[in-house]
Design an enzyme around this catalytic site. Structure first.
Site, PDB file in Angstrom:
ATOM      1  N   GLN A 172       0.832  -1.153  -0.092  1.00 38.86           N
ATOM      2  CA  GLN A 172       0.029  -0.072   0.056  1.00 38.86           C
ATOM      3  C   GLN A 172       0.797   1.290   0.156  1.00 38.86           C
ATOM      4  O   GLN A 172       1.837   1.226   0.813  1.00 38.86           O
ATOM      5  CB  GLN A 172      -0.870  -0.026   1.143  1.00 38.86           C
ATOM      6  CG  GLN A 172      -1.991  -1.111   1.269  1.00 38.86           C
ATOM      7  CD  GLN A 172      -2.634  -1.166   2.671  1.00 38.86           C
ATOM      8  OE1 GLN A 172      -1.991  -1.271   3.652  1.00 38.86           O
ATOM      9  NE2 GLN A 172      -3.955  -1.256   2.505  1.00 38.86           N
TER      10      GLN A 172
ATOM     11  N   ASP B  62      -3.512   1.242  -3.769  1.00 38.79           N
ATOM     12  CA  ASP B  62      -4.148   2.230  -2.844  1.00 38.79           C
ATOM     13  C   ASP B  62      -4.048   3.792  -2.961  1.00 38.79           C
ATOM     14  O   ASP B  62      -3.744   4.515  -2.184  1.00 38.79           O
ATOM     15  CB  ASP B  62      -4.089   2.000  -1.423  1.00 38.79           C
ATOM     16  CG  ASP B  62      -4.441   0.626  -1.115  1.00 38.79           C
ATOM     17  OD1 ASP B  62      -5.229   0.023  -1.880  1.00 38.79           O
ATOM     18  OD2 ASP B  62      -4.201  -0.059  -0.081  1.00 38.79           O
TER      19      ASP B  62
ATOM     20  N   ASP C  44      -6.567  -1.746  -6.212  1.00 35.59           N
ATOM     21  CA  ASP C  44      -7.445  -1.213  -5.308  1.00 35.59           C
ATOM     22  C   ASP C  44      -7.383   0.388  -5.428  1.00 35.59           C
ATOM     23  O   ASP C  44      -7.251   0.981  -4.321  1.00 35.59           O
ATOM     24  CB  ASP C  44      -7.467  -1.611  -4.136  1.00 35.59           C
ATOM     25  CG  ASP C  44      -7.792  -3.182  -4.220  1.00 35.59           C
ATOM     26  OD1 ASP C  44      -8.518  -3.708  -5.077  1.00 35.59           O
ATOM     27  OD2 ASP C  44      -7.500  -3.971  -3.124  1.00 35.59           O
TER      28      ASP C  44
ATOM     29  N   ARG D 226     -13.902  -4.342  -7.105  1.00 35.18           N
ATOM     30  CA  ARG D 226     -14.248  -5.521  -5.989  1.00 35.18           C
ATOM     31  C   ARG D 226     -14.591  -4.757  -4.799  1.00 35.18           C
ATOM     32  O   ARG D 226     -14.287  -3.601  -4.503  1.00 35.18           O
ATOM     33  CB  ARG D 226     -12.987  -6.311  -6.017  1.00 35.18           C
ATOM     34  CG  ARG D 226     -11.756  -5.839  -5.260  1.00 35.18           C
ATOM     35  CD  ARG D 226     -10.734  -6.808  -5.200  1.00 35.18           C
ATOM     36  NE  ARG D 226      -9.365  -6.335  -4.602  1.00 35.18           N
ATOM     37  CZ  ARG D 226      -8.428  -7.052  -4.637  1.00 35.18           C
ATOM     38  NH1 ARG D 226      -8.254  -8.406  -4.868  1.00 35.18           N
ATOM     39  NH2 ARG D 226      -7.386  -6.356  -3.962  1.00 35.18           N
TER      40      ARG D 226
ATOM     41  N   TRP E 267     -14.271  -4.296  -0.663  1.00 32.82           N
ATOM     42  CA  TRP E 267     -12.973  -4.337   0.042  1.00 32.82           C
ATOM     43  C   TRP E 267     -13.206  -5.415   1.191  1.00 32.82           C
ATOM     44  O   TRP E 267     -12.410  -6.082   1.666  1.00 32.82           O
ATOM     45  CB  TRP E 267     -12.724  -3.221   0.847  1.00 32.82           C
ATOM     46  CG  TRP E 267     -11.573  -3.069   1.764  1.00 32.82           C
ATOM     47  CD1 TRP E 267     -10.719  -3.923   1.844  1.00 32.82           C
ATOM     48  CD2 TRP E 267     -11.205  -1.839   2.274  1.00 32.82           C
ATOM     49  NE1 TRP E 267      -9.753  -3.431   2.808  1.00 32.82           N
ATOM     50  CE2 TRP E 267     -10.132  -2.148   3.054  1.00 32.82           C
ATOM     51  CE3 TRP E 267     -11.806  -0.375   2.317  1.00 32.82           C
ATOM     52  CZ2 TRP E 267      -9.436  -1.135   3.773  1.00 32.82           C
ATOM     53  CZ3 TRP E 267     -10.720   0.561   3.141  1.00 32.82           C
ATOM     54  CH2 TRP E 267      -9.432   0.046   3.736  1.00 32.82           C
TER      55      TRP E 267
END
Length: 393
Positions: free
Chosen positions: A202, A225, A252, A316, A318
């Site tokens: 991340q 992220d 993501d 998607r 989380w």
């Protein structure tokens, strides 16, 4: 040709398939910016509170000016200390600003804007969520920009004193906890980028935690992220508006709990670190609240690597906090997202554009029965409506 067109029309028509659900016009009608931004308060008792953010206006004579020699954090601290309820303005001169910027709760309504083209006003820092809190503190505060008594000191301390193994979501370049924040004309980059493997690294560029956050003409760049549109209080609604902005990443890279509206933006999935299976959106919506992310009149594209081998995913759920229990219907957050009236470029898996949930690997499945409940907690609620482009059918 008629047969091909008929097949494509059936794929794009409601209700779609369990792997690729499509809304009908009647189902799509409530999913507008006014609805997503129309409520404040708690998830348990939302209050009708219309927020209609207009274009961000910037003055010729700002209250504060930041340049590479003075930095942005000092200007933020000065705005905080000025207090009051009047909106304050910080003009950021072109240049490169290395390090983090923390905007604490209690700051007056604040507009931070680039005094020049966005690509020439660069805020950047290299920080990886896998480091320990102690390492994070040493790295983020190497120049002593955060000292006891400063407005942002509590934010710094909240991460520096964490007892977790890693810094996690503290690994961000710009972190804002103030309401009524406006950011315009800035490039924010977490420069970790491709220096790490394709594993879980991340590396946030921007994290916003509070209500009525507005972004315009922004460039947010990282890999995993990139942008956390968050609600710091897990019981209260936080609203975010993003317009005419560019967001880049590979995993993501637009995620969080906020009720967020993305209009006229570009999202770019890149393969330079992760060559397959990348994911753009990971909403984390309260399971009983109907509005998570809305993407409208935007472009969702992928780079040449994904266009050559189309394995990209639009998004998607989380399923944050459910790694030990698995998904608990009605308790675990159930990400909500509608992508509508947008262009879906090549590079995405058209048969299975939605991936299993991030934390629980919950398989994606949506209801396609007549009279379906779009907020059924036993199913995913990631939807499409009236999109076009190579990956739309």
């Amino acid at each position: 040709m008629k047969i091909v067109l008929a097949v494509l029309a059936s794929l794009l028509a409601a209700p779609g398939t369990p792997a690729r659900p499509i809304l009908s016009p009647a189902e799509a009608a409530p999913f507008t910016a006014a609805q997503y931004l129309g409520y404040s308060g708690t998830y348990a008792s939302p209050i009708a509170d219309p927020w209609r953010p207009g274009p961000i206006r910037t003055p010729r004579h700002p209250d504060f000016v930041a340049d590479p020699s003075t930095g942005i954090q000092e200007a933020v601290n000065a705005a905080y200390r000025a207090g009051g309820t009047r909106r304050l303005y910080i003009a950021v001169r072109p240049g490169t600003y290395t390090g983090t910027v923390f905007i604490p709760s209690g700051t007056p309504p604040l507009t931070i804007f680039g005094d020049g083209p966005a690509h020439k006003v660069n805020l950047e820092f290299t920080v990886d969520a896998t480091i320990t809190p102690a390492q994070w503190a040493a790295q983020v505060n190497a120049d002593g920009r955060y000292t006891e008594g400063d407005p942002a000191w509590p934010m710094f301390q909240s991460c520096a004193t964490k007892t977790t193994a890693t810094a996690a979501l503290c690994a961000t370049v710009v972190w804002a906890q103030s309401t009524d924040l406006q950011l315009k004309g800035l490039t924010i980059t977490n420069t970790l980028l491709d220096t790490v493997d394709r594993g879980t690294h991340q590396a946030l560029a921007l994290r916003t935690d509070a209500d009525r956050t507005q972004l315009e003409n922004m460039r947010l760049i990282s890999r995993q992220d990139t942008f956390l549109a968050n609600a710091d209080d897990v019981n209260r609604i936080a609203r975010v508006s993003v317009r005419h902005s560019y967001i880049e990443g590979d995993t993501d890279f637009v995620f969080g709990r906020a009720a967020a509206v993305f209009e006229h933006d570009e999202f770019r999935l890149v393969s330079s670190r992760k060559a397959s299976g990348g994911v753009i959106f990971a909403p984390n919506t309260h399971p009983l609240f109907p509005y998570g992310f809305l993407v409208t009149h935007s472009r969702i594209v992928a780079d040449a690597g994904y266009r050559a081998a189309p394995t990209g995913h639009l998004g998607r759920a989380w399923d944050q906090g459910a790694s030990a229990t698995g998904y608990l219907p009605g308790s675990t957050p159930n990400g909500q997202l509608v992508i509508r009236d947008s262009c879906l470029g090549a590079g995405f898996d058209t048969a299975n554009p939605w991936a299993p949930a991030a934390t629980t690997a919950r398989p994606f499945v949506a209801r396609v029965d007549e009279g379906r409940d779009l907020n059924d907690v036993n199913h995913n609620r990631l939807w499409e409506f009236r999109n076009h482009g190579p990956s739309a059918g």
